[in-house]
Scaffold this motif. Structure first.
Motif, PDB file in Angstrom:
ATOM      1  N   PRO A 291      14.329-104.943 -51.182  1.00  0.00           N
ATOM      2  CA  PRO A 291      13.752-106.474 -50.432  1.00  0.00           C
ATOM      3  C   PRO A 291      14.612-106.978 -49.608  1.00  0.00           C
ATOM      4  O   PRO A 291      15.788-106.889 -49.957  1.00  0.00           O
ATOM      5  N   ASN A 292      14.160-107.622 -48.376  1.00  0.00           N
ATOM      6  CA  ASN A 292      14.828-108.321 -47.415  1.00  0.00           C
ATOM      7  C   ASN A 292      15.905-107.872 -46.713  1.00  0.00           C
ATOM      8  O   ASN A 292      16.747-108.267 -46.112  1.00  0.00           O
ATOM      9  N   VAL A 293      15.941-106.281 -46.888  1.00  0.00           N
ATOM     10  CA  VAL A 293      16.876-105.345 -46.321  1.00  0.00           C
ATOM     11  C   VAL A 293      16.293-104.524 -45.124  1.00  0.00           C
ATOM     12  O   VAL A 293      15.125-103.791 -45.634  1.00  0.00           O
ATOM     13  N   SER A 294      16.686-104.631 -44.018  1.00  0.00           N
ATOM     14  CA  SER A 294      15.958-103.565 -42.892  1.00  0.00           C
ATOM     15  C   SER A 294      16.767-102.516 -42.793  1.00  0.00           C
ATOM     16  O   SER A 294      16.152-101.430 -42.141  1.00  0.00           O
ATOM     17  N   GLU A 295      17.981-102.244 -43.203  1.00  0.00           N
ATOM     18  CA  GLU A 295      18.688-101.133 -42.834  1.00  0.00           C
ATOM     19  C   GLU A 295      19.984-100.809 -44.070  1.00  0.00           C
ATOM     20  O   GLU A 295      20.527-101.682 -44.410  1.00  0.00           O
ATOM     21  N   ILE A 296      19.708 -99.514 -44.549  1.00  0.00           N
ATOM     22  CA  ILE A 296      20.899 -98.995 -45.491  1.00  0.00           C
ATOM     23  C   ILE A 296      21.915 -98.515 -44.704  1.00  0.00           C
ATOM     24  O   ILE A 296      21.538 -97.506 -43.778  1.00  0.00           O
ATOM     25  N   SER A 297      23.041 -98.451 -44.933  1.00  0.00           N
ATOM     26  CA  SER A 297      24.195 -97.790 -44.291  1.00  0.00           C
ATOM     27  C   SER A 297      24.919 -96.864 -45.066  1.00  0.00           C
ATOM     28  O   SER A 297      25.309 -95.573 -44.779  1.00  0.00           O
ATOM     29  N   ARG A 298      25.142 -97.138 -46.487  1.00  0.00           N
ATOM     30  CA  ARG A 298      25.834 -96.212 -47.535  1.00  0.00           C
ATOM     31  C   ARG A 298      25.012 -96.286 -48.861  1.00  0.00           C
ATOM     32  O   ARG A 298      24.573 -97.290 -49.027  1.00  0.00           O
ATOM     33  N   ILE A 299      25.392 -95.160 -49.405  1.00  0.00           N
ATOM     34  CA  ILE A 299      24.555 -94.932 -50.768  1.00  0.00           C
ATOM     35  C   ILE A 299      25.416 -94.395 -51.711  1.00  0.00           C
ATOM     36  O   ILE A 299      26.217 -93.377 -51.375  1.00  0.00           O
ATOM     37  N   SER A 300      25.547 -94.404 -53.001  1.00  0.00           N
ATOM     38  CA  SER A 300      26.201 -93.789 -53.927  1.00  0.00           C
ATOM     39  C   SER A 300      25.358 -93.595 -55.148  1.00  0.00           C
ATOM     40  O   SER A 300      24.826 -94.795 -55.850  1.00  0.00           O
ATOM     41  N   CYS A 301      25.325 -92.837 -55.879  1.00  0.00           N
ATOM     42  CA  CYS A 301      24.563 -92.392 -57.312  1.00  0.00           C
ATOM     43  C   CYS A 301      25.690 -92.366 -58.365  1.00  0.00           C
ATOM     44  O   CYS A 301      26.592 -91.557 -58.215  1.00  0.00           O
ATOM     45  N   GLY A 302      25.430 -93.098 -59.539  1.00  0.00           N
ATOM     46  CA  GLY A 302      26.106 -93.079 -60.685  1.00  0.00           C
ATOM     47  C   GLY A 302      25.248 -91.933 -61.825  1.00  0.00           C
ATOM     48  O   GLY A 302      24.506 -91.348 -61.090  1.00  0.00           O
ATOM     49  N   SER A 303      25.782 -92.155 -62.742  1.00  0.00           N
ATOM     50  CA  SER A 303      25.056 -91.231 -63.758  1.00  0.00           C
ATOM     51  C   SER A 303      23.356 -91.733 -63.881  1.00  0.00           C
ATOM     52  O   SER A 303      22.643 -90.776 -63.669  1.00  0.00           O
ATOM     53  N   ARG A 304      23.118 -92.667 -64.060  1.00  0.00           N
ATOM     54  CA  ARG A 304      22.005 -93.387 -64.139  1.00  0.00           C
ATOM     55  C   ARG A 304      21.968 -94.822 -63.361  1.00  0.00           C
ATOM     56  O   ARG A 304      20.916 -95.609 -63.653  1.00  0.00           O
ATOM     57  N   HIS A 305      22.637 -94.993 -62.326  1.00  0.00           N
ATOM     58  CA  HIS A 305      22.600 -96.185 -61.602  1.00  0.00           C
ATOM     59  C   HIS A 305      22.853 -95.829 -60.017  1.00  0.00           C
ATOM     60  O   HIS A 305      23.375 -94.795 -60.038  1.00  0.00           O
ATOM     61  N   THR A 306      22.454 -96.782 -59.076  1.00  0.00           N
ATOM     62  CA  THR A 306      22.525 -96.417 -58.024  1.00  0.00           C
ATOM     63  C   THR A 306      23.103 -97.705 -57.149  1.00  0.00           C
ATOM     64  O   THR A 306      22.810 -98.814 -57.542  1.00  0.00           O
ATOM     65  N   ALA A 307      23.980 -97.563 -55.940  1.00  0.00           N
ATOM     66  CA  ALA A 307      24.430 -98.773 -55.463  1.00  0.00           C
ATOM     67  C   ALA A 307      24.331 -98.546 -53.870  1.00  0.00           C
ATOM     68  O   ALA A 307      24.424 -97.234 -53.369  1.00  0.00           O
ATOM     69  N   ALA A 308      23.799 -99.247 -52.949  1.00  0.00           N
ATOM     70  CA  ALA A 308      23.811 -99.167 -51.713  1.00  0.00           C
ATOM     71  C   ALA A 308      24.568-100.515 -50.903  1.00  0.00           C
ATOM     72  O   ALA A 308      24.146-101.576 -51.093  1.00  0.00           O
TER      73      ALA A 308
END
Length: 372
Positions: A291-308
């Protein structure tokens, strides 16, 4: 550049001085040797119980390790935990038992043990297969390295790999033309091939064919990619909402919390009528709306969580939050990508994110103030 950490800290891998199991809001990782000038290309690598910080300074490059089996948590932690065999390395990977070091002419794997570390594997780089592109571990010329035997595995040169993400049981590879391949265990749809079967060799993720991809990541049972246009695609297991898609497991957990923990109560008929909206396994890449985001620049996945990280320097997290790894000042899980307020509140711009299995590490810099 400052690095922050939050989430599982049971071995002091975030805050060595204060071994609190859960850190649910970002804290500054202040373990940088102040006697040298730190360059902006430092990076963090994480395993379940430890953290490796690759420092590039005017004094040379080296690796500092914090967590299980390293130091006693005093103010001298950094100096004691500098891995002496890492002097001059360009990159590193850490697992529960091994630290892999990449040098310009070789790659080495060291067994981490007290009182003395042990070299268990070494390979000279075959510079004749070097494409000239700068790649990061686990990629090395001609193939990639693993944190267990056999440490080196070859890759077909025709793949022209530029990035490789390794989960515990699967791999996601990005080529120079933006094509995604995956292989390994597919038990939770983490390969993105539409089935729950495994693949021994790299197979193209056909659902992303024709979509130029610039970044990939692999968690324990889920995967993610970001297109050159900044769109986010995710696939695999969604038990904790780590795909950013509606999770029945989280809905039931929230329902039990509202009912005072009464496990005899179940979701009512109106809620059950929406069951088709819940996704347990997404075996094909799905476009995820932040929501409210037009572009993702980086992504990382943990065991059962995600960060962008967004194009504007904000951090969003979602999925399992039991150890505070989402950074929302709570231990609540969520299947909705949610802004981590800490960084805009402190006028900081996020530049990079690295997820450990149960924690998250973020690099950020102060936002530039507009001229008055």
């Amino acid at each position: 550049m400052n690095w922050f950490g939050f989430g599982f800290n049971g071995f002091g891998q975030i805050r060595p001085v204060d071994v609190t199991c859960k850190v649910n809001t970002p804290v500054l990782i202040s373990d940088v040797c102040r006697s040298c000038v730190i360059r902006s290309d430092c990076r963090v690598r994480a395993s379940w119980s430890s953290r490796a910080h690759v420092h590039h300074t005017d004094c040379g490059s080296r690796v500092c390790v914090t967590g299980f089996g390293f130091g006693s948590g005093s103010s001298e932690q950094v100096c004691r935990d500098t891995f002496p065999e890492s002097q001059g390395c360009t990159d590193a990977l850490i697992s529960e038992r091994h630290l892999t070091l990449n040098f310009t002419d070789r790659v080495e794997c060291w067994e981490i043990q007290e009182p003395q570390n042990k070299l268990v594997w070494k390979r000279e780089h075959d510079l004749s297969v070097n494409t000239g592109q700068s790649v990061a571990l686990p990629l090395v010329p001609g193939g990639y390295v693993m944190p267990r035997s056999p440490f080196y595995r070859a890759l077909c040169s025709e793949l022209c790999a530029v990035s490789l993400a390794l989960g515990p049981e699967h791999a996601v590879l990005l080529t120079s033309v933006g094509t995604v391949y995956s292989w390994g265990s597919g038990s939770h749809g983490q390969l993105g091939h539409g089935a729950l079967t495994s693949q021994d060799e790299p197979q193209v993720v056909e659902a992303l064919w024709g979509v130029p991809i610039r970044a990939v990541s692999a968690g324990s049972w889920h995967s993610a990619s970001v297109s050159t246009g900044g769109d986010l695609y995710m696939w695999g297991w969604n038990e904790s909402g780590q795909l950013g898609l509606p999770s029945r497991g989280l809905e039931e957990e929230n329902h039990r919390a509202k009912s005072g923990g009464n496990t005899d109560q179940t979701i009512n008929k109106d809620e059950k009528s929406q069951a088709d909206m819940f996704i347990s396994i997404q075996a094909f890449p799905a476009l995820v709306d932040v929501p409210n985001v037009s572009e993702i620049s980086r992504i990382s996945c943990g065991s059962r969580h995600t960060a962008a990280v967004t194009g504007t320097g904000d951090l969003y997290t979602w999925g399992w939050g039991h150890y505070g790894q989402l950074g929302h000042c709570s231990e609540k899980s969520t299947d909705e990508p949610t802004l981590v307020d800490y960084f805009p509140t402190h006028s900081m711009c996020v530049q990079d994110v690295v997820c450990g299995l149960w924690n998250t590490f973020v690099s950020a810099v102060p936002k530039q103030q507009p001229p008055s």
